[in-house]
Design a protein around this motif. Sequence first.
Motif, PDB file in Angstrom:
ATOM      1  N   LEU A   4      -6.864  -2.572  -4.097  1.00  0.00           N
ATOM      2  CA  LEU A   4      -7.003  -3.962  -4.646  1.00  0.00           C
ATOM      3  C   LEU A   4      -5.846  -4.999  -3.962  1.00  0.00           C
ATOM      4  O   LEU A   4      -4.859  -4.550  -4.195  1.00  0.00           O
ATOM      5  CB  LEU A   4      -6.817  -3.944  -6.124  1.00  0.00           C
ATOM      6  CG  LEU A   4      -7.063  -5.320  -6.836  1.00  0.00           C
ATOM      7  CD1 LEU A   4      -8.724  -5.658  -6.667  1.00  0.00           C
ATOM      8  CD2 LEU A   4      -6.901  -5.461  -8.201  1.00  0.00           C
ATOM      9  N   LEU A   5      -6.374  -5.950  -3.478  1.00  0.00           N
ATOM     10  CA  LEU A   5      -5.557  -6.916  -2.723  1.00  0.00           C
ATOM     11  C   LEU A   5      -5.537  -7.919  -3.651  1.00  0.00           C
ATOM     12  O   LEU A   5      -6.689  -8.498  -4.198  1.00  0.00           O
ATOM     13  CB  LEU A   5      -5.975  -7.417  -1.358  1.00  0.00           C
ATOM     14  CG  LEU A   5      -6.041  -6.405  -0.636  1.00  0.00           C
ATOM     15  CD1 LEU A   5      -6.696  -6.989   0.815  1.00  0.00           C
ATOM     16  CD2 LEU A   5      -5.046  -5.514  -0.296  1.00  0.00           C
ATOM     17  N   ILE A   6      -4.391  -8.734  -4.276  1.00  0.00           N
ATOM     18  CA  ILE A   6      -4.126  -9.581  -5.043  1.00  0.00           C
ATOM     19  C   ILE A   6      -3.458 -11.025  -4.411  1.00  0.00           C
ATOM     20  O   ILE A   6      -2.490 -10.648  -3.815  1.00  0.00           O
ATOM     21  CB  ILE A   6      -3.219  -9.252  -6.286  1.00  0.00           C
ATOM     22  CG1 ILE A   6      -4.253  -8.111  -7.009  1.00  0.00           C
ATOM     23  CG2 ILE A   6      -3.258 -10.459  -7.327  1.00  0.00           C
ATOM     24  CD1 ILE A   6      -3.488  -7.526  -8.064  1.00  0.00           C
ATOM     25  N   ALA A  90      -3.409   3.472   5.530  1.00  0.00           N
ATOM     26  CA  ALA A  90      -2.939   2.323   6.750  1.00  0.00           C
ATOM     27  C   ALA A  90      -3.845   1.548   7.204  1.00  0.00           C
ATOM     28  O   ALA A  90      -3.693   0.399   7.487  1.00  0.00           O
ATOM     29  CB  ALA A  90      -2.928   3.510   7.877  1.00  0.00           C
ATOM     30  N   ARG A  91      -5.256   1.819   6.892  1.00  0.00           N
ATOM     31  CA  ARG A  91      -6.282   1.072   7.199  1.00  0.00           C
ATOM     32  C   ARG A  91      -6.379  -0.194   6.278  1.00  0.00           C
ATOM     33  O   ARG A  91      -6.627  -1.408   6.686  1.00  0.00           O
ATOM     34  CB  ARG A  91      -7.827   1.878   7.145  1.00  0.00           C
ATOM     35  CG  ARG A  91      -8.898   0.910   7.466  1.00  0.00           C
ATOM     36  CD  ARG A  91      -8.916  -0.013   8.785  1.00  0.00           C
ATOM     37  NE  ARG A  91     -10.243  -0.746   9.176  1.00  0.00           N
ATOM     38  CZ  ARG A  91     -10.035  -1.625   9.630  1.00  0.00           C
ATOM     39  NH1 ARG A  91      -8.949  -2.213  10.636  1.00  0.00           N
ATOM     40  NH2 ARG A  91     -11.168  -2.472   9.702  1.00  0.00           N
ATOM     41  N   ALA A  92      -6.182   0.114   5.022  1.00  0.00           N
ATOM     42  CA  ALA A  92      -6.162  -0.976   4.034  1.00  0.00           C
ATOM     43  C   ALA A  92      -4.934  -2.052   4.134  1.00  0.00           C
ATOM     44  O   ALA A  92      -5.129  -3.095   4.283  1.00  0.00           O
ATOM     45  CB  ALA A  92      -5.883  -0.395   2.552  1.00  0.00           C
ATOM     46  N   LEU A  93      -3.937  -1.228   4.639  1.00  0.00           N
ATOM     47  CA  LEU A  93      -2.746  -2.306   5.001  1.00  0.00           C
ATOM     48  C   LEU A  93      -3.079  -2.945   6.212  1.00  0.00           C
ATOM     49  O   LEU A  93      -2.579  -4.356   6.190  1.00  0.00           O
ATOM     50  CB  LEU A  93      -1.491  -1.586   5.221  1.00  0.00           C
ATOM     51  CG  LEU A  93      -0.926  -0.875   4.007  1.00  0.00           C
ATOM     52  CD1 LEU A  93       0.084   0.219   4.179  1.00  0.00           C
ATOM     53  CD2 LEU A  93      -0.362  -2.132   2.947  1.00  0.00           C
ATOM     54  N   GLU A  94      -3.720  -2.749   7.217  1.00  0.00           N
ATOM     55  CA  GLU A  94      -4.143  -3.322   8.401  1.00  0.00           C
ATOM     56  C   GLU A  94      -5.055  -4.416   8.073  1.00  0.00           C
ATOM     57  O   GLU A  94      -4.904  -5.658   8.434  1.00  0.00           O
ATOM     58  CB  GLU A  94      -4.900  -2.219   9.447  1.00  0.00           C
ATOM     59  CG  GLU A  94      -5.181  -2.988  10.768  1.00  0.00           C
ATOM     60  CD  GLU A  94      -5.991  -1.887  11.414  1.00  0.00           C
ATOM     61  OE1 GLU A  94      -7.097  -2.073  11.810  1.00  0.00           O
ATOM     62  OE2 GLU A  94      -5.499  -0.718  11.868  1.00  0.00           O
ATOM     63  N   ILE A  95      -5.711  -4.169   7.073  1.00  0.00           N
ATOM     64  CA  ILE A  95      -6.679  -5.195   6.604  1.00  0.00           C
ATOM     65  C   ILE A  95      -6.033  -6.443   5.917  1.00  0.00           C
ATOM     66  O   ILE A  95      -6.135  -7.481   6.040  1.00  0.00           O
ATOM     67  CB  ILE A  95      -8.182  -4.738   5.911  1.00  0.00           C
ATOM     68  CG1 ILE A  95      -9.063  -3.962   6.523  1.00  0.00           C
ATOM     69  CG2 ILE A  95      -8.981  -5.701   4.965  1.00  0.00           C
ATOM     70  CD1 ILE A  95     -10.121  -3.206   6.121  1.00  0.00           C
ATOM     71  N   ALA A  96      -5.175  -5.759   5.086  1.00  0.00           N
ATOM     72  CA  ALA A  96      -4.397  -6.841   4.054  1.00  0.00           C
ATOM     73  C   ALA A  96      -3.667  -7.781   5.146  1.00  0.00           C
ATOM     74  O   ALA A  96      -3.498  -9.079   4.802  1.00  0.00           O
ATOM     75  CB  ALA A  96      -3.637  -5.995   3.292  1.00  0.00           C
ATOM     76  N   GLU A 108      -0.395  -8.977  -2.700  1.00  0.00           N
ATOM     77  CA  GLU A 108      -0.126  -7.835  -3.488  1.00  0.00           C
ATOM     78  C   GLU A 108      -1.183  -6.763  -2.872  1.00  0.00           C
ATOM     79  O   GLU A 108      -2.177  -6.884  -2.943  1.00  0.00           O
ATOM     80  CB  GLU A 108      -0.164  -7.919  -4.827  1.00  0.00           C
ATOM     81  CG  GLU A 108       1.080  -8.500  -5.357  1.00  0.00           C
ATOM     82  CD  GLU A 108       1.439  -8.535  -6.863  1.00  0.00           C
ATOM     83  OE1 GLU A 108       0.582  -7.568  -7.585  1.00  0.00           O
ATOM     84  OE2 GLU A 108       2.354  -9.351  -7.205  1.00  0.00           O
ATOM     85  N   PHE A 109      -0.639  -5.521  -3.022  1.00  0.00           N
ATOM     86  CA  PHE A 109      -1.263  -4.202  -2.535  1.00  0.00           C
ATOM     87  C   PHE A 109      -1.424  -3.144  -3.479  1.00  0.00           C
ATOM     88  O   PHE A 109      -0.124  -2.638  -3.820  1.00  0.00           O
ATOM     89  CB  PHE A 109      -0.658  -3.809  -1.136  1.00  0.00           C
ATOM     90  CG  PHE A 109      -1.454  -2.692  -0.400  1.00  0.00           C
ATOM     91  CD1 PHE A 109      -2.750  -2.866   0.361  1.00  0.00           C
ATOM     92  CD2 PHE A 109      -1.226  -1.164  -0.968  1.00  0.00           C
ATOM     93  CE1 PHE A 109      -3.289  -1.758   0.758  1.00  0.00           C
ATOM     94  CE2 PHE A 109      -1.583  -0.181  -0.224  1.00  0.00           C
ATOM     95  CZ  PHE A 109      -2.827  -0.569   0.512  1.00  0.00           C
TER      96      PHE A 109
END
Length: 118
Positions: A4-6, A90-96, A108-109
Amino acid sequence: MKFLLIIYGNKAFWDSIPADEREATIAEFDAFNTKYTKTGELLGAYGLADVTEAKTVRVRDGMPVVTDGPYLEAKEYLASTYLLDVADEARALEIAAELPAAALSQVEFWPILHEASP
């Protein structure tokens, strides 16, 4: 894996951006949403109403009590959430990092640990 990205909003900050820049920023968010919806990695993006439209629900003595709010002391409020389903953190952080809000303020991650069955 789901994450979840906030994004937190700040009305004064948003209102300080000239209208043409605001429209360009919204277009960047739309492009982000389109890109990651097409890849299947963005399950949903949800922009929330202004904090003045929020309600708080509590149960007291077995009865629901609904009040206006939340009334936060902070100038920022929960503005948007993004739900990702990706191969790994790692992929989620790249997208974030590509989310336009990361350049405007911060994102927020949160890893999602549990999911209810439908």
